[in-house]
Design an enzyme around this catalytic site. Structure first.
Site, short mmCIF file in Angstrom:
data_model
loop_
_atom_site.label_atom_id
_atom_site.label_comp_id
_atom_site.label_asym_id
_atom_site.label_seq_id
_atom_site.Cartn_x
_atom_site.Cartn_y
_atom_site.Cartn_z
N LYS A 134 18.65 -74.73 -34.77
CA LYS A 134 17.70 -74.71 -35.89
C LYS A 134 17.30 -73.29 -36.26
O LYS A 134 16.79 -73.05 -37.36
CB LYS A 134 16.46 -75.54 -35.55
CG LYS A 134 16.69 -77.05 -35.54
CD LYS A 134 15.38 -77.79 -35.30
CE LYS A 134 15.53 -79.31 -35.46
NZ LYS A 134 16.16 -79.95 -34.32
N SER A 186 10.31 -79.60 -33.81
CA SER A 186 11.77 -79.68 -33.81
C SER A 186 12.23 -80.95 -34.52
O SER A 186 13.16 -81.63 -34.10
CB SER A 186 12.31 -79.65 -32.37
OG SER A 186 13.63 -79.22 -32.33
N SER A 191 18.76 -77.97 -30.23
CA SER A 191 17.90 -77.55 -31.34
C SER A 191 17.75 -76.05 -31.49
O SER A 191 17.13 -75.60 -32.46
CB SER A 191 16.51 -78.18 -31.20
OG SER A 191 16.48 -79.44 -31.81
#
Length: 480
Positions: free
Chosen positions: A161, A216, A158
Site C-alpha cells: 500500500k 489498512s 499490505s
C-alpha cells in the site's frame, strides 16, 4: 483467481488485535531503545487528523524550506552509479533465496545471506533475527548499512500500500468527495481488513486515505482505485511507478497487497517505496497518524433530519501505537505494516534519533510470536542508530530512473526542478507538525511529521535535503 487463504484469516493486511470499541491510551514512555511495557488503559476520546502549519525556523534541527534548500544544492548532491538488475528473475516467491538476485543498489545486495561491513567500534548485528529478508538504510543519504536477502522476491502483504499511496496520493485534493457505488467494492478479497466503508455513502478523499493508512482498509483501496479508472488501471500505474523507482523486484497484481499468484516485492523495493512516499507531506502525515474519526452510516430520524455517525480508527502499526509487551518506539514516524497468510508479517518503518533518520524493512520472521515483526524491526533500529558512522555501506538506495538518467552537458549549469521519486512527488514541501490539541486530554495523533525529505532533480544527481529531522513523536504525545 483462487485465493490462498481462508476468510478466517483476517490476518490479511494485518487488522491486528486491537479493539476499536475501546480506545487505547498512549503508553507511558521512557526514552530508551526498547524494553518494558507501556500501559494505558483508560478510554479516551478519539482524535482527528489535522494539518499543522510548519513552525518558524527556530530549532537547531529545523527542516529548511524549499527556497533555503535551493541555495545549498552544491553540498547536497548524492550521485548514484548505474544500477544493473539480475537477469529476468521469476515473478513468484522462492522457498529459499536465489543464488543470484538483482544487484540494483550494489553487487552485495544481490547476494544471499547477511551483508554487513563492520568497521572499528561497530556493534555486531542482533543474533535473534529470524526474518527471511530485512534491510537497514539511512533515509537521507541512501546508504544501506546492512541487509539480509535484500532483493529476495516475496509476497509483500499490505506494505504494498506504500506504493499504492505514492502512486495515487497526488491525484485528488483531500476535500474531493465520492459517493461509493456497489461496483466500487467489487473484488475485495475474503478475509480482507476493512475500514468499514458503506455503499451509497459519501466520503472525502481524506477519509479514504485515513482508511488506507490507519486501518489498512482494502475497501478504501478499491474505492480509490475505482476513482482512478478501476483496479486494472491502478495496477498498471503502480507497476509503472515501481519501474520509475527502479524497484525491479516488484510485480503488482492487486493494489491492496492481498495475496495473489505472482505478486511479489522485496525488502529493498519496499524501502524505496517508503523513501519516495515520505517525500510527500500527506504521506508523512497519514503514515504517522495514530487515531482518527471515520464517517459511519447516515441515519434519518422521524422528523426527516439526517445525521452521520462516526467511529474511531487506530493505526495498526504497533511501533507507533504500542501494544501488550511492546512499547512505542522512540522517534517512530510510520510507515506501514502488513500480514497475510502467504506473506507472513511484513513491516517498513522510519524513525529519527539525534538527527539521523533510518528506514528498516522486515519481511516474514520465522519466529511465531506476537508482534515479532515489530520486535525484530526495533532491534534493527537500535543497531542501526548505534552503528551509523561505524559501518561501511554495503549498498545504496537508488534514485528514481528519471533522476539517474538526467545528465547535463559538462560545464553547463545544472537546472533543478523540484520533484520527487517518479509520479506525484513533485512539489512536496517540508512541513512540520504536532498532535492536534482542542482541550481534550484524549485527542492525540502523531500526525504531521516534523520535516520531510525534499528531493530535487538537478544535474543528473538525486539531491536530498540533508536536514530531514523527523519528530520524536512519542515525546509530543499528550499524557493521560
Amino acid at each position: 483467481m483462487n485465493q490462498l487463504h481462508t476468510p478466517k484469516a483476517s490476518r490479511n493486511q494485518e487488522t491486528g488485535r486491537l479493539s476499536f470499541m475501546r480506545p487505547v491510551s498512549p503508553p507511558r514512555v521512557r526514552f530508551r531503545g526498547r524494553g518494558g511495557e507501556g500501559v494505558g488503559t483508560s478510554p479516551r476520546p478519539a482524535g482527528t487528523f489535522s494539518l499543522v502549519p510548519a513552525p518558524k525556523n527556530t530549532a537547531r534541527r529545523s527542516l529548511l524550506v524549499t527556497s533555503a534548500v535551493l541555495t545549498t544544492l552544491s553540498s547536497l548532491a548524492i550521485t548514484t552509479p548505474a544500477a544493473h538488475a539480475a537477469p529476468s528473475p521469476s515473478a513468484s516467491p522462492s522457498a529459499t533465496p536465489p543464488a543470484q538476485m538483482s544487484v540494483v543498489g550494489g553487487a552485495r545486495l544481490g547476494r544471499p545471506g547477511t551483508q554487513v561491513d563492520l568497521a572499528g567500534g561497530a556493534p555486531v548485528l542482533p543474533k535473534d533475527l529470524t526474518a527471511r529478508s530485512w534491510i537497514v538504510a539511512d533515509a537521507e543519504s541512501g546508504e544501506v548499512l546492512a541487509a539480509h536477502n535484500a532483493h529476495w522476491r516475496l509476497a509483500p502483504a499490505s506494505t504494498l500500500k506504500m506504493l499504492f499511496a505514492d502512486t495515487l496520493l497526488p491525484k485528488w485534493p483531500k476535500t474531493t468527495k465520492h459517493k461509493v457505488e456497489v461496483s466500487d467494492l467489487a473484488g475485495v478479497g475474503a478475509g480482507s481488513s476493512m475500514v468499514g466503508i458503506k455503499e451509497e455513502e459519501t466520503y472525502t478523499v481524506h477519509d479514504l486515505w485515513l482508511g488506507v493508512f490507519l486501518r489498512s482498509g482494502n475497501d478504501a483501496v478499491h474505492v480509490l482505485s475505482a476513482m482512478n479508472g478501476g483496479v486494472e488501471n491502478t495496477v498498471r500505474e503502480m507497476n509503472e511507478h515501481a519501474e520509475e523507482l527502479q524497484a525491479g523486484d516488484t510485480r503488482v497484481i492487486s493494489p491492496d497487497g492481498y495475496d495473489a499468484p505472482g505478486q511479489v516485492s522485496s525488502a529493498y523495493d519496499l524501502t524505496l517505496f517508503a523513501r519516495s512516499g515520505l517525500q510527500k507531506k500527506d504521506f508523512r502525515e497519514y503514515a504517522s497518524t495514530v487515531r482518527a474519526k471515520f464517517p459511519g452510516k447516515t441515519t434519518k430520524d422521524k422528523k426527516g433530519k439526517t445525521t452521520r455517525e462516526s467511529f474511531e480508527i487506530q493505526n495498526t502499526n504497533r511501533l507507533l501505537t504500542g501494544d501488550s509487551g511492546l512499547e512505542v518506539y522512540p522517534g517512530i514516524a510510520g510507515v506501514k505494516n502488513g500480514n497475510t497468510t502467504h506473506a507472513g508479517s511484513t513491516f517498513t518503518g522510519v524513525a529519527e534519533r539525534n538527527g539521523r533518520v533510518l528506514l528498516v524493512t522486515v519481511m516474514n520472521p520465522a519466529k511465531d510470536e506476537h508482534n515479532e515483526v515489530y520486535k525484530e524491526t526495533a532491534r534493527l533500529f537500535d543497531w542501526g542508530f548505534q552503528a551509523a558512522g561505524k559501518v561501511r555501506p554495503v549498498g545504496e538506495l537508488v534514485p528514481p530512473r528519471s533522476a539517474a538518467q538526467a545528465s547535463p552537458q559538462p560545464g553547463s549549469a545544472a537546472s533543478g526542478e523540484a520533484g520527487g521519486a517518479g509520479k506525484g512527488a513533485a512539489g512536496s514541501k517540508p512541513v512540520a507538525g504536532a498532535p492536534a490539541a482542542d482541550g481534550s486530554s484524549g485527542l492525540w495523533t502523531a500526525a504531521a511529521v516534523t520535516g520531510g525529505l525534499l528531493v530535487l532533480l538537478a544535474g543528473g544527481a538525486f539531491l536530498v535535503n540533508r536536514r530531514w529531522p523527523l519528530p520524536d513523536l512519542v515525546r509530543r504525545r499528550s499524557r493521560p
